[in-house]
Design an enzyme around this catalytic site. Structure first.
Site, PDB file in Angstrom:
ATOM      1  N   CYS A 207      -4.338  -3.806  -4.526  1.00  0.00           N
ATOM      2  CA  CYS A 207      -3.535  -4.873  -5.137  1.00  0.00           C
ATOM      3  C   CYS A 207      -2.228  -5.083  -4.376  1.00  0.00           C
ATOM      4  O   CYS A 207      -1.308  -4.268  -4.460  1.00  0.00           O
ATOM      5  CB  CYS A 207      -3.265  -4.520  -6.600  1.00  0.00           C
ATOM      6  SG  CYS A 207      -2.195  -5.709  -7.430  1.00  0.00           S
TER       7      CYS A 207
ATOM      8  N   CYS B 125       0.877  -5.582  -6.574  1.00  0.00           N
ATOM      9  CA  CYS B 125       1.347  -4.323  -7.176  1.00  0.00           C
ATOM     10  C   CYS B 125       2.063  -3.456  -6.141  1.00  0.00           C
ATOM     11  O   CYS B 125       3.108  -2.883  -6.424  1.00  0.00           O
ATOM     12  CB  CYS B 125       0.186  -3.494  -7.733  1.00  0.00           C
ATOM     13  SG  CYS B 125      -1.024  -4.436  -8.649  1.00  0.00           S
ATOM     14  N   ASP B 126       1.496  -3.329  -4.952  1.00  0.00           N
ATOM     15  CA  ASP B 126       1.947  -2.289  -4.024  1.00  0.00           C
ATOM     16  C   ASP B 126       2.603  -2.803  -2.743  1.00  0.00           C
ATOM     17  O   ASP B 126       3.173  -2.011  -1.991  1.00  0.00           O
ATOM     18  CB  ASP B 126       0.747  -1.400  -3.633  1.00  0.00           C
ATOM     19  CG  ASP B 126       0.175  -0.676  -4.851  1.00  0.00           C
ATOM     20  OD1 ASP B 126       0.955  -0.406  -5.784  1.00  0.00           O
ATOM     21  OD2 ASP B 126      -1.030  -0.404  -4.871  1.00  0.00           O
TER      22      ASP B 126
END
Ligand code: NAP
Length: 312
Positions: free
Chosen positions: A135, A138-139
């Site tokens: 993701c 997300c990261d």
């Protein structure tokens, strides 16, 4: 539940399911939530979460899920750690079966999620959360100025790659063929991105690094040649498999198996609602899944009220 029929049964224990539990429990509907044998969804394999509101400092994915689980339980959701193996939405009340019990319900919220496809490499799993991710939103933030690789040739891969190129020093898309599956618009954007390049006809053979990713062994599928390249991170973006097998033939799905929702949470069966990644391939965030769970719970409550069915 005087007649043995639950007002609300929730299937799934990620942010969507647990939020549906919190809302329907607080509405006095005594929900039962089937967590599955592996509870918590994708956040259970996520390390630092920095984009879920309410936590000033990063929180580990499993810790965030534990907070949600405990919150859902505290307000009265009955949590059952079991897999739902069969449903019957053709009869009413609906029937939900696990290996241990048969439950009947006036409404069902399907929040069974989707699993990111894996390359199925031992090294990929070992370094998951340590440079390997599924993701970008997300990261990606953790990889500012780094050299990244993305595997895949579909819409997700190109969306992840173009997102990451705004943060990283460079992004290489590794694809097993020499043509992309992604939409023309995304291809155009990717090809005109100066920080983005492609390795065609190539497959990741191994992710290297001890404590974190330091590179990839990439195999050229035409020549068979294997070469090591330095990378700081790998984003695996080869698609998702929604967990919808048990609903096949009863809930309408698209060609990829995602449940089709109308009016945000409604399925083709009145009284069966849907929340989170099991229908949403667009946003796929913990916070959007949680919001979905809230909407599904409110819609289930409204359905019960309109049908004057709820038993307290
Ligand atoms: P997808 O379309 O199934 O593409 C998966 C990609 O990964 C393909 O290029 C495939 O290669 C590759 N792949 C699959 N298994 C692999 C493996 N084991 N090793 C290496 N490569 C592998 O999945 P997706 O990109 O997640 O898209 C899923 C659906 O969501 C699609 O309908 C897509 O249009 C939609 N979506 C839409 C948007 C948007 O509209 N903005 C964004 C994301 C997704 P091959 O091409 O060789 O098969």
């Amino acid at each position: 539940m005087e007649d043995g029929v639950s007002n609300v049964v929730i299937i799934g224990s990620g942010p969507a399911g647990l939020t549906a539990g919190i809302y329907s429990a607080r509405a006095g509907l005594n929900p039962t939530l089937y967590m599955g044998s592996r509870y918590g969804g994708q956040l259970m394999v996520t390390s630092d979460v920095e984009n879920y509101p309410g936590f000033k400092d990063p929180i580990m994915g499993p810790d965030l899920m534990e907070q949600m689980r405990a919150q859902a339980e505290r307000v009265g959701t009955v949590l059952i750690q079991d897999d739902v193996t069969e449903v019957d939405f053709r009869t009413y009340p609906f029937v939900i079966k696990t290996p241990q019990e048969v439950k009947r319900a006036r409404t069902v919220i399907v929040a069974s999620g989707a699993n990111p496809r894996r390359l199925n490499l031992e090294s990929e799993m070992r370094l998951m959360g340590k440079g390997v991710s599924n993701c970008a939103v997300c990261d990606g933030f953790f990889f500012r100025g780094k050299k990244l690789a993305v595997v895949g040739g579909g819409d997700t891969a190109l969306e992840e790659a173009t997102y990451l190129s705004q943060l990283a020093s460079s992004v290489t898309v590794i694809h097993r063929r020499d043509t992309l599956r992604a939409s023309n618009a995304l291809q155009k954007e990717a090809f005109s991105d100066p920080k983005l390049s492609f390795m065609w006809d190539s497959a990741v053979a191994e992710v290297t690094g001890e404590k974190k990713v330091d590179g990839l062994k990439v195999k050229n599928l035409k020549t068979g040649e294997e070469r090591w390249h330095q990378f700081d991170g790998l984003f695996v973006a080869i698609g998702y498999d929604p967990n919808t097998e048990i609903f096949r033939g009863q809930l309408d799905m698209d060609a990829n198996g995602y449940i089709i929702a109308k009016n945000e949470t409604e399925t083709n069966v009145r009284g069966v609602f849907v929340a989170g990644d099991v229908h949403d391939f667009r946003y796929r965030q913990a916070v959007t899944a949680a919001a979905d769970g809230c909407k599904a719970a409110l819609d289930a409550e409204r359905f019960l009220k309109e049908s004057r069915l709820a038993s307290r």
